[in-house]
Design an enzyme around this catalytic site. Structure first.
Site, PDB file in Angstrom:
ATOM      1  N   CYS A 244       6.084  -0.657  23.772  1.00  0.00           N
ATOM      2  CA  CYS A 244       6.813  -0.952  25.012  1.00  0.00           C
ATOM      3  C   CYS A 244       7.250   0.294  25.786  1.00  0.00           C
ATOM      4  O   CYS A 244       7.439   0.233  26.990  1.00  0.00           O
ATOM      5  CB  CYS A 244       8.018  -1.838  24.703  1.00  0.00           C
ATOM      6  SG  CYS A 244       9.234  -1.000  23.658  1.00  0.00           S
TER       7      CYS A 244
ATOM      8  N   HIS B 236      -7.261   7.755  12.193  1.00  0.00           N
ATOM      9  CA  HIS B 236      -6.861   6.386  11.833  1.00  0.00           C
ATOM     10  C   HIS B 236      -5.355   6.197  11.682  1.00  0.00           C
ATOM     11  O   HIS B 236      -4.910   5.214  11.105  1.00  0.00           O
ATOM     12  CB  HIS B 236      -7.595   5.950  10.549  1.00  0.00           C
ATOM     13  CG  HIS B 236      -9.076   5.781  10.742  1.00  0.00           C
ATOM     14  ND1 HIS B 236      -9.959   5.531   9.721  1.00  0.00           N
ATOM     15  CD2 HIS B 236      -9.845   5.831  11.862  1.00  0.00           C
ATOM     16  CE1 HIS B 236     -11.189   5.432  10.192  1.00  0.00           C
ATOM     17  NE2 HIS B 236     -11.150   5.624  11.495  1.00  0.00           N
TER      18      HIS B 236
ATOM     19  N   ARG C 235       0.834  -1.209   0.000  1.00  0.00           N
ATOM     20  CA  ARG C 235       0.000   0.000   0.000  1.00  0.00           C
ATOM     21  C   ARG C 235       0.868   1.259   0.000  1.00  0.00           C
ATOM     22  O   ARG C 235       0.552   2.242  -0.663  1.00  0.00           O
ATOM     23  CB  ARG C 235      -0.929   0.014   1.218  1.00  0.00           C
ATOM     24  CG  ARG C 235      -2.054  -0.998   1.094  1.00  0.00           C
ATOM     25  CD  ARG C 235      -3.028  -0.874   2.240  1.00  0.00           C
ATOM     26  NE  ARG C 235      -3.750   0.390   2.238  1.00  0.00           N
ATOM     27  CZ  ARG C 235      -4.369   0.901   3.287  1.00  0.00           C
ATOM     28  NH1 ARG C 235      -4.342   0.254   4.444  1.00  0.00           N
ATOM     29  NH2 ARG C 235      -5.018   2.040   3.210  1.00  0.00           N
TER      30      ARG C 235
ATOM     31  N   CYS D  23      11.509  -4.117  17.125  1.00  0.00           N
ATOM     32  CA  CYS D  23      11.586  -2.888  17.912  1.00  0.00           C
ATOM     33  C   CYS D  23      12.966  -2.817  18.573  1.00  0.00           C
ATOM     34  O   CYS D  23      13.390  -3.786  19.214  1.00  0.00           O
ATOM     35  CB  CYS D  23      10.492  -2.898  18.971  1.00  0.00           C
ATOM     36  SG  CYS D  23      10.681  -1.604  20.212  1.00  0.00           S
TER      37      CYS D  23
ATOM     38  N   ASN E  98      -8.270   9.509   6.814  1.00  0.00           N
ATOM     39  CA  ASN E  98      -7.275   8.993   5.869  1.00  0.00           C
ATOM     40  C   ASN E  98      -5.939   8.754   6.553  1.00  0.00           C
ATOM     41  O   ASN E  98      -5.571   9.484   7.469  1.00  0.00           O
ATOM     42  CB  ASN E  98      -7.111   9.978   4.707  1.00  0.00           C
ATOM     43  CG  ASN E  98      -8.396  10.101   3.904  1.00  0.00           C
ATOM     44  OD1 ASN E  98      -9.263   9.240   3.999  1.00  0.00           O
ATOM     45  ND2 ASN E  98      -8.518  11.167   3.137  1.00  0.00           N
ATOM     46  N   VAL E  99      -5.215   7.782   6.038  1.00  0.00           N
ATOM     47  CA  VAL E  99      -3.903   7.470   6.620  1.00  0.00           C
ATOM     48  C   VAL E  99      -2.764   8.049   5.778  1.00  0.00           C
ATOM     49  O   VAL E  99      -1.599   7.899   6.116  1.00  0.00           O
ATOM     50  CB  VAL E  99      -3.711   5.944   6.843  1.00  0.00           C
ATOM     51  CG1 VAL E  99      -4.659   5.433   7.908  1.00  0.00           C
ATOM     52  CG2 VAL E  99      -3.894   5.154   5.535  1.00  0.00           C
TER      53      VAL E  99
ATOM     54  N   GLY F  21     -16.074  13.552   1.109  1.00  0.00           N
ATOM     55  CA  GLY F  21     -15.575  12.262   0.632  1.00  0.00           C
ATOM     56  C   GLY F  21     -15.555  11.148   1.650  1.00  0.00           C
ATOM     57  O   GLY F  21     -14.609  10.364   1.693  1.00  0.00           O
TER      58      GLY F  21
ATOM     59  N   CYS G  22       6.096   0.245  17.753  1.00  0.00           N
ATOM     60  CA  CYS G  22       6.332  -1.079  18.341  1.00  0.00           C
ATOM     61  C   CYS G  22       4.992  -1.787  18.547  1.00  0.00           C
ATOM     62  O   CYS G  22       4.035  -1.176  19.021  1.00  0.00           O
ATOM     63  CB  CYS G  22       7.051  -0.890  19.684  1.00  0.00           C
ATOM     64  SG  CYS G  22       7.087  -2.371  20.705  1.00  0.00           S
TER      65      CYS G  22
HETATM   66  N1  APR Z   1     -14.640  13.639  -4.084  1.00  0.00           N
HETATM   67  C1  APR Z   1     -15.412  13.516  -2.989  1.00  0.00           C
HETATM   68  N2  APR Z   1     -15.946  12.343  -2.592  1.00  0.00           N
HETATM   69  C2  APR Z   1     -15.688  11.255  -3.329  1.00  0.00           C
HETATM   70  C3  APR Z   1     -14.896  11.306  -4.491  1.00  0.00           C
HETATM   71  C4  APR Z   1     -14.357  12.567  -4.871  1.00  0.00           C
HETATM   72  N3  APR Z   1     -13.589  12.711  -5.944  1.00  0.00           N
HETATM   73  N4  APR Z   1     -14.817  10.061  -5.003  1.00  0.00           N
HETATM   74  C5  APR Z   1     -15.523   9.266  -4.190  1.00  0.00           C
HETATM   75  N5  APR Z   1     -16.052   9.978  -3.172  1.00  0.00           N
HETATM   76  C6  APR Z   1     -16.867   9.511  -2.040  1.00  0.00           C
HETATM   77  C7  APR Z   1     -17.637   8.238  -2.289  1.00  0.00           C
HETATM   78  O1  APR Z   1     -18.895   8.518  -2.918  1.00  0.00           O
HETATM   79  C8  APR Z   1     -17.806   7.696  -0.868  1.00  0.00           C
HETATM   80  O2  APR Z   1     -18.976   8.235  -0.257  1.00  0.00           O
HETATM   81  O3  APR Z   1     -15.978   9.209  -0.991  1.00  0.00           O
HETATM   82  C9  APR Z   1     -16.569   8.227  -0.130  1.00  0.00           C
HETATM   83  C10 APR Z   1     -15.517   7.185   0.205  1.00  0.00           C
HETATM   84  O4  APR Z   1     -16.061   6.254   1.094  1.00  0.00           O
HETATM   85  P1  APR Z   1     -15.180   5.072   1.758  1.00  0.00           P
HETATM   86  O5  APR Z   1     -14.355   4.406   0.696  1.00  0.00           O
HETATM   87  O6  APR Z   1     -16.081   4.251   2.593  1.00  0.00           O
HETATM   88  O7  APR Z   1     -14.116   5.877   2.647  1.00  0.00           O
HETATM   89  P2  APR Z   1     -14.230   6.426   4.129  1.00  0.00           P
HETATM   90  O8  APR Z   1     -15.577   6.995   4.394  1.00  0.00           O
HETATM   91  O9  APR Z   1     -13.041   7.288   4.318  1.00  0.00           O
HETATM   92  O10 APR Z   1     -14.053   5.099   4.957  1.00  0.00           O
HETATM   93  C11 APR Z   1     -13.837   5.169   6.337  1.00  0.00           C
HETATM   94  O11 APR Z   1     -13.222   2.847   6.452  1.00  0.00           O
HETATM   95  O12 APR Z   1     -12.028   1.460   5.014  1.00  0.00           O
HETATM   96  C12 APR Z   1     -12.061   2.021   6.292  1.00  0.00           C
HETATM   97  O13 APR Z   1     -10.368   2.780   7.734  1.00  0.00           O
HETATM   98  C13 APR Z   1     -10.864   2.925   6.422  1.00  0.00           C
HETATM   99  O14 APR Z   1     -10.695   5.260   6.935  1.00  0.00           O
HETATM  100  C14 APR Z   1     -11.450   4.309   6.227  1.00  0.00           C
HETATM  101  C15 APR Z   1     -12.835   4.159   6.800  1.00  0.00           C
END
Ligand code: APR
Length: 253
Positions: free
Chosen positions: A131, A119, A70, A154, A102-103, A194, A127
């Site tokens: 620890c 996240h 990733r 670690c 987001n990470v 998003g 670690c």
């Molecule tokens: N601009 C804005 N929104 C968008 C775009 C874009 N260009 N493209 C897609 N999206 C929207 C999608 O319609 C959807 O609603 O972004 C959203 C992404 O949803 P997820 O993939 O579920 O992401 P997220 O909500 O961040 O998920 C939360 O779930 O997978 C785990 O830990 C992971 O942090 C993540 C958490």
């Protein structure tokens, strides 16, 4: 008044703006979501086989290799127009804070500061046993180890090193969660960008702001779990919509 102009008006009238972002804001930077990354070699796995403490304990090399994969996918990514627009909004409204699920580090690279990371950060490691306290960061660039054998150890305790992200079933970083909760108490506008609104506790944050009388503005090309509580929905990609909001604000001067 267009929806964009309405959004600009809400922002101008707010005393505390909080932005909640999810995978969608990084989509136009080419960052695959967790589930998108489960392709090719990795499609045979279930998220619980790759992103839990139990999975790491059972097979540290498998989980480490997935995160290395990733990281490799993310390496060429650059912030997009949506990240830059949010950084510009923070310049205009200095108390604005971003809470992200987001990470990646694209908000920071676009210039946003004080980002609350619920996240973790995939570029960092810690670690497995934490620890030296929670978290115990480990800079793997300072370590020499056989990279074909999985994660390094670690340097303090010899346990394996793991990515500094929140796995399924783990609690969120307490300090980040506390900061987020404090913000929710004082926010009168929450911009939700998003995110599908499927993962707790982020999913409940817009509702908390709304229940206190705040306004929720959503930016998403599709409907989400947030849509029904949003006062205003801006349909479209964040890289297109957010710069339009910035321009609308500039035109109000
Ligand atoms: N601009 C804005 N929104 C968008 C775009 C874009 N260009 N493209 C897609 N999206 C929207 C999608 O319609 C959807 O609603 O972004 C959203 C992404 O949803 P997820 O993939 O579920 O992401 P997220 O909500 O961040 O998920 C939360 O779930 O997978 C785990 O830990 C992971 O942090 C993540 C958490």
């Amino acid at each position: 008044m267009t929806a964009i102009q309405k959004a600009a008006k809400y922002l101008l009238e707010a005393s505390q703006i909080t932005v909640l972002t999810g995978a969608g804001v990084s989509k136009e930077s080419g960052i695959p979501t967790f589930r998108d990354a489960l392709d090719g070699l990795w499609s045979q796995f279930d998220p619980t086989q790759l992103a839990t403490r139990q999975a790491f304990k059972a097979d540290p090399k498998l989980v480490w290799d997935f995160y290395e994969y990733r990281r490799e996918l993310m390496r060429p990514a650059e912030p997009n127009a949506g990240h830059y627009a949010l950084a510009e909004l923070q310049e205009r409204f200095p108390t604005l804070r971003i809470i992200t699920q987001n990470v990646d580090d694209l908000h920071e690279r676009a210039g946003s500061t004080n980002v609350i990371r619920l996240h973790g950060n995939i570029a960092k490691n810690k670690c497995f046993a934490n620890c030296q306290g929670n978290p115990t960061p480990v800079d793997v660039s300072q370590l020499a180890w056989d990279k074909s054998s999985g994660p390094p150890r670690c340097p303090y305790c010899g346990q394996p090193v793991r990515p500094d992200v929140v796995w399924f079933g783990e609690t969120l970083p307490l300090d980040q969660l506390e900061q987020a909760k404090e913000l929710l108490e004082i926010s009168d506008v929450m911009l939700v960008v998003g995110t599908s609104g499927l993962v707790s506790p982020s999913a409940e944050m817009p509702e908390i702001v709304r229940s206190r009388g705040g306004v929720v503005i959503e930016v998403n090309p599709d409907s989400s779990m947030i849509t029904r509580i949003a006062e205003l929905k801006l349909d479209g990609a964040s890289g297109v919509i957010l710069p339009q909001v910035v321009t609308a604000l500039a035109n109000k001067n």
